[in-house]
Design a protein around this motif. Structure first.
Motif, PDB file in Angstrom:
ATOM      1  N   ARG A 242     -33.723 -34.742   0.347  1.00 28.79           N
ATOM      2  CA  ARG A 242     -34.590 -33.617  -0.295  1.00 28.79           C
ATOM      3  C   ARG A 242     -34.888 -32.675   0.633  1.00 28.79           C
ATOM      4  O   ARG A 242     -34.992 -32.914   1.904  1.00 28.79           O
TER       5      ARG A 242
ATOM      6  N   ILE B  61     -37.979 -30.756   2.199  1.00 29.46           N
ATOM      7  CA  ILE B  61     -39.149 -31.066   2.083  1.00 29.46           C
ATOM      8  C   ILE B  61     -39.678 -30.164   3.353  1.00 29.46           C
ATOM      9  O   ILE B  61     -39.215 -30.167   4.658  1.00 29.46           O
TER      10      ILE B  61
ATOM     11  N   SER C  60     -40.151 -37.782 -10.375  1.00 32.03           N
ATOM     12  CA  SER C  60     -41.249 -37.156 -10.388  1.00 32.03           C
ATOM     13  C   SER C  60     -41.833 -37.322  -8.925  1.00 32.03           C
ATOM     14  O   SER C  60     -42.411 -36.517  -8.456  1.00 32.03           O
TER      15      SER C  60
ATOM     16  N   SER D 184     -39.967 -35.148  -6.524  1.00 28.16           N
ATOM     17  CA  SER D 184     -40.404 -33.819  -6.921  1.00 28.16           C
ATOM     18  C   SER D 184     -41.667 -33.410  -6.324  1.00 28.16           C
ATOM     19  O   SER D 184     -41.817 -32.322  -5.452  1.00 28.16           O
ATOM     20  N   LEU D 185     -42.584 -34.334  -6.178  1.00 28.60           N
ATOM     21  CA  LEU D 185     -43.754 -34.166  -5.514  1.00 28.60           C
ATOM     22  C   LEU D 185     -43.747 -34.207  -3.846  1.00 28.60           C
ATOM     23  O   LEU D 185     -44.642 -33.173  -3.168  1.00 28.60           O
TER      24      LEU D 185
ATOM     25  N   GLU E  36     -41.204 -33.104  -2.436  1.00 31.50           N
ATOM     26  CA  GLU E  36     -40.518 -31.373  -2.181  1.00 31.50           C
ATOM     27  C   GLU E  36     -41.579 -30.556  -2.335  1.00 31.50           C
ATOM     28  O   GLU E  36     -41.373 -29.375  -1.488  1.00 31.50           O
ATOM     29  N   GLN E  37     -42.778 -30.756  -3.151  1.00 30.69           N
ATOM     30  CA  GLN E  37     -43.440 -29.737  -3.083  1.00 30.69           C
ATOM     31  C   GLN E  37     -44.903 -29.778  -2.005  1.00 30.69           C
ATOM     32  O   GLN E  37     -45.660 -28.917  -2.230  1.00 30.69           O
TER      33      GLN E  37
ATOM     34  N   GLU F  37     -47.205 -29.303   0.924  1.00 30.49           N
ATOM     35  CA  GLU F  37     -47.377 -28.245   1.651  1.00 30.49           C
ATOM     36  C   GLU F  37     -48.212 -28.758   2.887  1.00 30.49           C
ATOM     37  O   GLU F  37     -49.065 -29.731   2.814  1.00 30.49           O
TER      38      GLU F  37
END
Length: 107
Positions: free
Chosen positions: A30, A32, A93, A96-97, A99-100, A102
């Motif tokens: 993924r 990241i 899910s 995806s988290l 990958e998001q 910050e």
């Protein structure tokens, strides 16, 4: 890393990941923090306290998937951990988290 996850209550207060019974269940690449990172997917069991206060009860040996990734970002190493029961299809899910995520720039 799992000892620290247990200390911080990953998965909820009273949850303990049994590190001696972990099996590899694959991996997925993924993006990241702008980098292609391999997320390890492991299968294990957890013991947990369910509920709270006077109404809590213990559950033991709940099968779960555990997702672990580390990424070097500037001068820091960011560790990502996700978990869900194997009976629930939450793979996309959790990934995806991840990958998001910050991480503030140190500049």
């Amino acid at each position: 890393m799992l000892e620290r996850a247990n200390q911080r209550g990953i998965g909820g207060e009273g949850t303990e990941v049994q590190a001696d019974d972990i099996e590899e269940a694959g991996s997925e690449t993924r993006t990241i923090l702008g980098q292609e990172i391999e997320v390890s997917i492991l299968e294990t069991t957890i013991d947990a306290e369910v509920g709270g206060g006077d109404q809590s009860e213990s559950v033991e040996d709940v099968p779960v998937f555990l997702y672990v990734a580390t990424v070097q970002h500037e001068e820091d190493v960011v560790a990502l951990v996700g978990i869900h029961p194997t009976a629930v299809d939450a793979r996309n899910s959790v990934l995806s988290l991840m990958e998001q995520v910050e991480h503030p720039s140190s500049a």
